[in-house]
Write a protein that holds these residues in place. Sequence first.
Motif, PDB file in Angstrom:
ATOM      1  N   LYS A 217       3.732  -4.229  -1.663  1.00  0.00           N
ATOM      2  CA  LYS A 217       2.976  -3.114  -2.236  1.00  0.00           C
ATOM      3  C   LYS A 217       1.752  -2.783  -1.388  1.00  0.00           C
ATOM      4  CE  LYS A 217       1.261  -1.406  -6.621  1.00  0.00           C
ATOM      5  NZ  LYS A 217       1.088  -1.697  -8.048  1.00  0.00           N
ATOM      6  N   ARG A 218       1.055  -3.804  -0.904  1.00  0.00           N
ATOM      7  CA  ARG A 218      -0.152  -3.547  -0.084  1.00  0.00           C
ATOM      8  C   ARG A 218       0.207  -2.855   1.227  1.00  0.00           C
ATOM      9  NH1 ARG A 218       0.404  -9.187  -0.072  1.00  0.00           N
ATOM     10  NH2 ARG A 218       1.025  -9.998   1.950  1.00  0.00           N
TER      11      ARG A 218
ATOM     12  N   GLU B 138       0.699   0.795   0.312  1.00  0.00           N
ATOM     13  CA  GLU B 138      -0.614   1.413   0.092  1.00  0.00           C
ATOM     14  C   GLU B 138      -1.291   1.725   1.429  1.00  0.00           C
ATOM     15  OE1 GLU B 138      -1.700  -0.699  -4.185  1.00  0.00           O
ATOM     16  OE2 GLU B 138      -2.272  -1.686  -2.318  1.00  0.00           O
ATOM     17  N   GLN B 139      -1.215   0.792   2.362  1.00  0.00           N
ATOM     18  CA  GLN B 139      -1.796   1.010   3.691  1.00  0.00           C
ATOM     19  C   GLN B 139      -1.083   2.144   4.416  1.00  0.00           C
ATOM     20  OE1 GLN B 139      -4.597  -0.561   5.099  1.00  0.00           O
ATOM     21  NE2 GLN B 139      -4.326   1.165   6.497  1.00  0.00           N
TER      22      GLN B 139
ATOM     23  N   GLU C  61      -2.321   5.396   3.087  1.00  0.00           N
ATOM     24  CA  GLU C  61      -3.656   5.691   3.616  1.00  0.00           C
ATOM     25  C   GLU C  61      -3.581   6.183   5.058  1.00  0.00           C
ATOM     26  OE1 GLU C  61      -6.258   2.355   3.091  1.00  0.00           O
ATOM     27  OE2 GLU C  61      -5.855   2.260   0.933  1.00  0.00           O
TER      28      GLU C  61
END
Length: 80
Positions: free
Chosen positions: A64-65, A68-69, A72
Amino acid sequence: MAASNAVPSLEPITTPAANESDILSLPEACQFLRVHRNTLYKLIRDGELPAFRLMQGGRWRFRKRDLEQWLEDCQARRRL
């Protein structure tokens, strides 16, 4: 001084639900990114989206991270 018989309160131990996990399945990643699965497959195939398989020929998984990155980074590129 009398000893206290009070039992300290303990907070319950909770484990994250499947949809809150750091590792997402393909359908969960589609829902998170709000894209069709074919779009997700194309992004994986083109090397644009970070994904991995637990074993050769296994199902795709996503951190998930990392997603998200990736979002971004996409937004930052659009601003240029």
